[in-house]
Write a protein that holds these residues in place. Structure first.
Motif, mmCIF file in Angstrom:
data_model
loop_
_atom_site.group_PDB
_atom_site.id
_atom_site.type_symbol
_atom_site.label_atom_id
_atom_site.label_comp_id
_atom_site.label_asym_id
_atom_site.label_seq_id
_atom_site.Cartn_x
_atom_site.Cartn_y
_atom_site.Cartn_z
ATOM 1 N N GLY A 234 0.827 -1.204 0.000
ATOM 2 C CA GLY A 234 0.000 0.000 0.000
ATOM 3 C C GLY A 234 0.864 1.257 0.000
ATOM 4 O O GLY A 234 0.566 2.235 -0.687
ATOM 5 N N ASN A 235 1.947 1.201 0.766
ATOM 6 C CA ASN A 235 2.861 2.338 0.813
ATOM 7 C C ASN A 235 3.537 2.546 -0.543
ATOM 8 O O ASN A 235 3.681 3.683 -1.007
ATOM 9 C CB ASN A 235 3.914 2.101 1.900
ATOM 10 C CG ASN A 235 4.806 3.311 2.123
ATOM 11 O OD1 ASN A 235 5.778 3.492 1.403
ATOM 12 N ND2 ASN A 235 4.451 4.151 3.077
ATOM 13 N N ILE A 236 3.923 1.448 -1.195
ATOM 14 C CA ILE A 236 4.554 1.545 -2.522
ATOM 15 C C ILE A 236 3.572 2.211 -3.500
ATOM 16 O O ILE A 236 3.936 3.110 -4.257
ATOM 17 C CB ILE A 236 4.958 0.141 -3.051
ATOM 18 C CG1 ILE A 236 5.926 -0.556 -2.079
ATOM 19 C CG2 ILE A 236 5.566 0.241 -4.446
ATOM 20 C CD1 ILE A 236 7.252 0.083 -1.892
ATOM 21 N N LEU A 237 2.320 1.777 -3.450
ATOM 22 C CA LEU A 237 1.295 2.356 -4.332
ATOM 23 C C LEU A 237 1.145 3.859 -4.086
ATOM 24 O O LEU A 237 1.226 4.674 -5.007
ATOM 25 C CB LEU A 237 -0.048 1.656 -4.105
ATOM 26 C CG LEU A 237 -1.240 2.251 -4.859
ATOM 27 C CD1 LEU A 237 -1.316 1.701 -6.264
ATOM 28 C CD2 LEU A 237 -2.546 1.978 -4.162
ATOM 29 N N LEU A 238 0.940 4.219 -2.832
ATOM 30 C CA LEU A 238 0.723 5.623 -2.460
ATOM 31 C C LEU A 238 1.898 6.506 -2.882
ATOM 32 O O LEU A 238 1.726 7.556 -3.509
ATOM 33 C CB LEU A 238 0.536 5.703 -0.942
ATOM 34 C CG LEU A 238 0.307 7.086 -0.352
ATOM 35 C CD1 LEU A 238 -1.097 7.554 -0.655
ATOM 36 C CD2 LEU A 238 0.536 7.084 1.161
ATOM 37 N N LYS A 239 3.098 6.059 -2.544
ATOM 38 C CA LYS A 239 4.284 6.869 -2.798
ATOM 39 C C LYS A 239 4.644 6.920 -4.284
ATOM 40 O O LYS A 239 5.198 7.914 -4.748
ATOM 41 C CB LYS A 239 5.471 6.337 -1.986
ATOM 42 C CG LYS A 239 5.259 6.357 -0.475
ATOM 43 C CD LYS A 239 5.238 7.766 0.071
ATOM 44 C CE LYS A 239 5.063 7.817 1.575
ATOM 45 N NZ LYS A 239 6.215 7.301 2.312
ATOM 46 N N THR A 240 4.336 5.836 -5.012
ATOM 47 C CA THR A 240 4.608 5.865 -6.450
ATOM 48 C C THR A 240 3.682 6.863 -7.134
ATOM 49 O O THR A 240 4.107 7.608 -8.027
ATOM 50 C CB THR A 240 4.439 4.469 -7.087
ATOM 51 O OG1 THR A 240 5.251 3.535 -6.389
ATOM 52 C CG2 THR A 240 4.854 4.477 -8.549
ATOM 53 N N ASP B 230 11.185 -7.286 -4.567
ATOM 54 C CA ASP B 230 10.546 -8.569 -4.825
ATOM 55 C C ASP B 230 9.541 -8.324 -5.949
ATOM 56 O O ASP B 230 9.126 -7.184 -6.182
ATOM 57 C CB ASP B 230 9.844 -9.066 -3.557
ATOM 58 C CG ASP B 230 8.745 -8.141 -3.100
ATOM 59 O OD1 ASP B 230 7.584 -8.366 -3.487
ATOM 60 O OD2 ASP B 230 9.038 -7.159 -2.386
ATOM 61 N N GLY B 231 9.156 -9.388 -6.650
ATOM 62 C CA GLY B 231 8.289 -9.222 -7.813
ATOM 63 C C GLY B 231 6.942 -8.605 -7.497
ATOM 64 O O GLY B 231 6.355 -7.927 -8.337
ATOM 65 N N PHE B 232 6.455 -8.804 -6.283
ATOM 66 C CA PHE B 232 5.144 -8.248 -5.922
ATOM 67 C C PHE B 232 5.224 -6.725 -5.820
ATOM 68 O O PHE B 232 4.520 -6.008 -6.529
ATOM 69 C CB PHE B 232 4.633 -8.859 -4.606
ATOM 70 C CG PHE B 232 3.172 -8.575 -4.357
ATOM 71 C CD1 PHE B 232 2.195 -9.454 -4.795
ATOM 72 C CD2 PHE B 232 2.766 -7.419 -3.711
ATOM 73 C CE1 PHE B 232 0.844 -9.203 -4.596
ATOM 74 C CE2 PHE B 232 1.422 -7.146 -3.504
ATOM 75 C CZ PHE B 232 0.459 -8.040 -3.942
ATOM 76 N N SER B 233 6.107 -6.215 -4.975
ATOM 77 C CA SER B 233 6.132 -4.753 -4.815
ATOM 78 C C SER B 233 6.698 -4.060 -6.051
ATOM 79 O O SER B 233 6.293 -2.937 -6.365
ATOM 80 C CB SER B 233 6.864 -4.308 -3.541
ATOM 81 O OG SER B 233 7.788 -5.220 -3.089
ATOM 82 N N GLY B 234 7.611 -4.734 -6.766
ATOM 83 C CA GLY B 234 8.116 -4.171 -8.017
ATOM 84 C C GLY B 234 6.991 -3.992 -9.023
ATOM 85 O O GLY B 234 6.915 -2.979 -9.725
ATOM 86 N N LEU B 237 4.886 -1.007 -8.067
ATOM 87 C CA LEU B 237 5.570 0.227 -8.468
ATOM 88 C C LEU B 237 5.392 0.496 -9.961
ATOM 89 O O LEU B 237 4.962 1.579 -10.377
ATOM 90 C CB LEU B 237 7.067 0.124 -8.125
ATOM 91 C CG LEU B 237 7.925 1.282 -8.624
ATOM 92 C CD1 LEU B 237 7.863 2.455 -7.660
ATOM 93 C CD2 LEU B 237 9.371 0.872 -8.814
ATOM 94 N N LEU B 238 5.714 -0.513 -10.763
ATOM 95 C CA LEU B 238 5.649 -0.373 -12.219
ATOM 96 C C LEU B 238 4.242 -0.005 -12.687
ATOM 97 O O LEU B 238 4.048 0.942 -13.457
ATOM 98 C CB LEU B 238 6.063 -1.710 -12.857
ATOM 99 C CG LEU B 238 6.038 -1.774 -14.377
ATOM 100 C CD1 LEU B 238 7.217 -1.017 -14.948
ATOM 101 C CD2 LEU B 238 6.066 -3.226 -14.858
#
Lengths: 345, 345
Positions: A234-240, B230-234, B237-238
Motif C-alpha cells: 500500500g505504501n509503494i502504491l501511495l508513494k509511487t 521482490d516481484g510483488f512490490s516491483g 511500483l511499475l
C-alpha cells in the motif's frame, strides 16, 4: 461534537494549527480543544487578531512536545506531558470525540493504540488515506502502519475501509478490491490468495461488496472505491502515485517554459493545471485517518497549513458521524478468523 | 551476432514483428531468424513489398503458436512445435545469441528457464524493465516474475541489475537502491532488512554501489539507477507509475479541451506533450529483459508495433554485448548465500 487538536504537532505549529482551528470553529458546527503550550497558543491567536477565545474553542495546557526523533514506542512513557499524549488521554477519557495531530506518524499510531485502544476484535489499526482517481476518489487501506500482515488483517482492513467509505465519505456500496499483481484469484503470494478467499466469503454474506483483485495500474483509473493492501505494498502504491505526479508536473512545467507560445499556453491552462496539481497532492484532501481505534484519529500531514487543518477538522467530524466502532461491533463475528485457521502470523 | 525472433507472438503478429525485423535487418548490424509459420511470414514480407528475404534474415518454420490461455507450466510439453518453444530450443542449441518474443510472459519465463536454463548459481530469473525518471532512466528488478522472494534472490537481482545497467545500458557506476517504505535500515519486513544487510556487504566489497533503501516516491524522481524489489512490490511500483501517468494524461487532455484558448495551447504544446506521453509509456523503451537466463531473452510487449520490435532487437544486441552470464560467473561466490544462512524460503 468536540474535536481535540494537537496544537504543537507538525512543521507549522502552532501558527497554522491555530489558524485552521479558528476557521473551523467559525465555519463548522463543532467545539474544538487546542492542546499545547498555553502561552504559545494564545500568542498564535493574537497574531490572528484574536484577543479572546472564539465561542466553542478551549485550550488545554500541555508543556511538552513530541519530537520527530522520539522513538514511537516510548512516547507514552517519556513524553507523558506532551500535547499528543495529553490530547489522546483526553480522548480516551471521553473529553472529546476525535483527535487530530500533524506530529510524528509512528508516535501517533503507537500512542493512540496504547491510550485510546483498538476497537475490540480488531487486530491492527491501519492508515486509510483518500486518493484521487479517474472515478473521483478511493480509500487505500493500509498504507504503512503494518508492513507485515495476516489474511485476517486484510479482511478487517477491507471491512473498516468499506464501512468508513460508506458511513463517513458517503459512498453508496463501495467496491472493495484487493491490491494484487493480476486479476486471477491464484495471483500474488499466500497472503493475497487467502485474503481473497476470506473476502469472497464476506462478500457472499453481503457485508461488503468485494470485486476481486485490482491491479495497481487500475487504481488511479478508478477500478475500486476501497483498495485493500498490506502496509508495505500500500505504501509503494501511495508513494509511487505521489512521485509520478511530481515527476510529471515537473515535466509539464518544462513543456510550458519552452518558448513564447508555450509560455502563453501556460497562462491559458493555468487554473486547470493548478487544479490537477492540487488533486494529485493527496495531502490537500485532508489527513489520513487511523481506522481501528475506538475513536476517530486523524493524522494531518507534517507540513499542514491552515487549510489542511481546517479540512482535517471537517474529516474528523465526518468520521465521528460515521461511528466506525459501532459498525465494526455489529459485524465483529464476520471479520474475526479463529486463531487456528490463521495461516500467517 | 544472430538474434532469434518469435514471429507469431503478440497481438500484431506476424505483421508488426516481420516489419520491425526487416527494419532491424536494414539498420542494425545483426543477423535475424524469424521463427513461425513460414507461409504467413512470407506473406507478411510480401505486404512489406519484399519478395526475397533481406540479407542476414532467415526463416525457421514452426507450425504451432503459444496461446495467451495456455498454462505456462505445460507450454514446453504441449506446444513443442510452437514458434516460442522452437525459438528457445534454437537459442539453447547455440543457433543464435538472443531471443525476442511478444507472446505470453508466463509461458516465455517458464519455457526459457526450462529450455535455455538459468545462469549457474542464479536461483531465479527476474524481469528488469527500464523506467523513465527525472534523472533519465532506471532499471527495476524484479517486476513480477517472483512474487515471493528470499533475501538471496534480492541480492542476486541487485547484482544482475547493476551488471546489466553497466554493461548493456552504459551506466558508469549505477546506484543500486532497495525498494522500501522508509530510509532507515530497520524499515520494511524481514526480507528487506536481511537483503539490506547482504547488499551492504556486497557494496563494501566493491562489487556494486549500494545506496541503501529507496522510497517509491523517489524512484520516478531519479533516486537510484537500479531499483531492487521482490516481484510483488516491483509490480505495484511499475503498474502504479503506468496508471498514474495514464490518469494524468487524461486529465491534461481535458484541461486542453476546455475552451478555445486552451485548445490553442494544446497546439502550441503538442510536441512536448506527445514526447511526455511517449516517455511515460515504458513499452516504448523496448522490451523487458529476463535477467538470469544463460542467454539474453527479451519480452516485447504484447501490443508491440514495428518500432517496438525494432527497439527490442537493438536491446537484445546490447544485452548480447553486455554478456551478463560472464559477469555473473566472475562474481558468483559473492552473490550466493550458503543455504544454512538463508532465513526465508
Amino acid at each position: 461534537m468536540r474535536i481535540i487538536i494537537d496544537a504543537m504537532g507538525g512543521d507549522n505549529a502552532p501558527g497554522a494549527i491555530v489558524a485552521g482551528a479558528v476557521r473551523a470553529a467559525r465555519e463548522l458546527d463543532t467545539e474544538l480543544v487546542l492542546v499545547g503550550r498555553g502561552a504559545e497558543i494564545l500568542q498564535a491567536l493574537e497574531k490572528q487578531g484574536i484577543a479572546t477565545l472564539p465561542k466553542g474553542m478551549e485550550v488545554a495546557n500541555a508543556e511538552d512536545v513530541v519530537d520527530m526523533h522520539d522513538d514511537p514506542a516510548t512516547v507514552v512513557r517519556k513524553r507523558r506531558d506532551s500535547s499528543m499524549v495529553v490530547g489522546l488521554r483526553m480522548l480516551a477519557e471521553e473529553k472529546g470525540d476525535a483527535f487530530i495531530s500533524a506530529g510524528s506518524t509512528g508516535a501517533l499510531l503507537s500512542a493512540a493504540t496504547l491510550i485510546v485502544k483498538r476497537i475490540p476484535g480488531i487486530r491492527r489499526a491501519a492508515m486509510a488515506p483518500v486518493l484521487p482517481t479517474a472515478a473521483g476518489r478511493c480509500v487505500l487501506i493500509d498504507c504503512g502502519a503494518n508492513a507485515e500482515c495476516t489474511p485476517e488483517f486484510l479482511l478487517q482492513f477491507a471491512c473498516m475501509g468499506a464501512f468508513y467509505a460508506k458511513r463517513s465519505l458517503g459512498m453508496e456500496t463501495p467496491r472493495v478490491g484487493l491490491l494484487n499483481i493480476g486479476a486471477e484469484d491464484t495471483k500474488g503470494t499466500e497472503l493475497q490468495r487467502e485474503a481473497h478467499r476470506l473476502l469472497q466469503q464476506l462478500s457472499e454474506r453481503g457485508t461488503i461488496r468485494f470485486i476481486g483483485n485490482v491491479e495497481a495500474r487500475d487504481v488511479p483509473l478508478g477500478a475500486a472505491d476501497v483498495v485493500v493492501a498490506d502496509g508495505f505494498s500500500g505504501n509503494i502504491l501511495l508513494k509511487t502515485m505521489e512521485g509520478t505526479a511530481k515527476f510529471m508536473s515537473a515535466q509539464l512545467k518544462s513543456i510550458f517554459m519552452r518558448n513564447l507560445l508555450t509560455k502563453l499556453s501556460a497562462l491559458f491552462c493555468r487554473s486547470g493545471v493548478q487544479k490537477l496539481r492540487r488533486m494529485m497532492d493527496y495531502r490537500e484532501v485532508g489527513g489520513t485517518p487511523f481506522l481501528g481505534i475506538t475513536k476517530p484519529i486523524i493524522k494531518a500531514h507534517g507540513s499542514s497549513d491552515e487549510l489542511a487543518i481546517y479540512n482535517a477538522v471537517r474529516q474528523a467530524a465526518d468520521a465521528v458521524r460515521g461511528d466506525l466502532a459501532a459498525a465494526i461491533g455489529e459485524n465483529l463475528e464476520q471479520i474475526t478468523v479463529p486463531k487456528e485457521l490463521e495461516h500467517v502470523e
